[in-house]
Design an enzyme around this catalytic site. Sequence first.
Site, PDB file in Angstrom:
ATOM      1  N   GLU A  18       0.667  -1.016   0.220  1.00 14.32           N
ATOM      2  CA  GLU A  18       0.020  -0.093  -0.088  1.00 14.32           C
ATOM      3  C   GLU A  18       0.666   1.196  -0.339  1.00 14.32           C
ATOM      4  O   GLU A  18       0.845   2.133  -0.560  1.00 14.32           O
ATOM      5  CB  GLU A  18      -1.041  -0.290   1.258  1.00 14.32           C
ATOM      6  CG  GLU A  18      -1.426   1.213   1.575  1.00 14.32           C
ATOM      7  CD  GLU A  18      -2.000   1.699   2.555  1.00 14.32           C
ATOM      8  OE1 GLU A  18      -1.156   1.792   3.529  1.00 14.32           O
ATOM      9  OE2 GLU A  18      -2.542   1.242   3.775  1.00 14.32           O
ATOM     10  N   ASP A  78      -5.332  -3.820  -2.394  1.00 12.65           N
ATOM     11  CA  ASP A  78      -5.529  -2.127  -2.908  1.00 12.65           C
ATOM     12  C   ASP A  78      -3.710  -1.628  -2.938  1.00 12.65           C
ATOM     13  O   ASP A  78      -3.741  -0.966  -3.756  1.00 12.65           O
ATOM     14  CB  ASP A  78      -5.559  -1.810  -1.556  1.00 12.65           C
ATOM     15  CG  ASP A  78      -4.688  -1.647   0.272  1.00 12.65           C
ATOM     16  OD1 ASP A  78      -4.295  -3.181   0.430  1.00 12.65           O
ATOM     17  OD2 ASP A  78      -5.237  -0.260   0.393  1.00 12.65           O
TER      18      ASP A  78
END
Length: 348
Positions: A60, A117
């Site tokens: 991330e 993500d």
Amino acid sequence: MRRLRALLLAASVALAPAGAPAVAQQAMINAGAWSAYKAKFLDASGRIVDNGNGNISHSEGQGYGMLLAYLAASPADFEQIWYFTRTELLLRDDGLAVWKWDPNVKPHVTDTNNASDGDMLIAYALALAGTAWKREDYILAASRMAQALLAETVVRSAGRTLLLPGSEGFTGSDRDDGPVVNPSYWIYEAIPVMAALAPSDAWKQLSEDGVALLKTMQFGPRKLPAEWVSLRGQPQPAQGFDAEFAYNAIRIPLYLVRGGVTDKALLTHLREGMSKDGVPATFDLTTGRPKAVLPDPGYRIVNDVVACVIDGTKLPGSALQFAPALYYPSTLQLLGLAYIGEKHPECL
């Protein structure tokens, strides 16, 4: 490659989530703010240091760093962050990144699962930078990651298209209450770019189902989404996790508006539910009581951006002052400022 570049250019121009169109790129993060961010969080090796989480790095953070370097129009910094990412995190056979790199242990990677993500952020940043700076190697790397995400983490379940948080551990065969999702992993601005990189109707459905699910994830007195949600039947907080609206969930409204989702009722509901006396907070969903009030400008800017989008409220002066302290809210602040500068300069 020319066709893919054209699709990416069309996607970025049509969406324009936070940066100028890929042609004639204009920096959306000023040099002073980017320099301060780098000085605080960018290690010489190219890793983004999460100083609020034991100084680890993760996919991330690397994806955020690459996206911010792109928005700052800084190819050299982008390449530095990408070098660490591809040499230290892209270790899996399926083309996705391991999620965590810990400087305090050896080997530095002890958990090889991915975080979807993080992968999407990395692929998105590579696609934007590759299109803007005519780097075909970036576009090819982005395409490989998008294809891997589609193959490994985008699934159909009970008539919905979902983004699994990782390729392992979240399906119905992995858990009694699976599938389990994290609603803060839907990066709405990136999904049209993923569709250009790895064409499939599933991406559009993923975006639509993500918004629809948010409207059903109303748990406890504050009617907020949980960080981890079971979709075995009706949405409910997942087993084995605290039933809370936690730090990751703070970014959901920012992801919505950056992705062009301006549903006033949904944004207003989230802003009011996640705030105590106007300040963002984490909440125990069972009791509705705040767990931690978050006055850092990087957290507060999420509400500031929503207020700008839904009723034209100008950002307060505190939101415009960038003095990085912790990695996560500092990242949110730059993403918020970049979005407002590009899409709603009237709020500055």
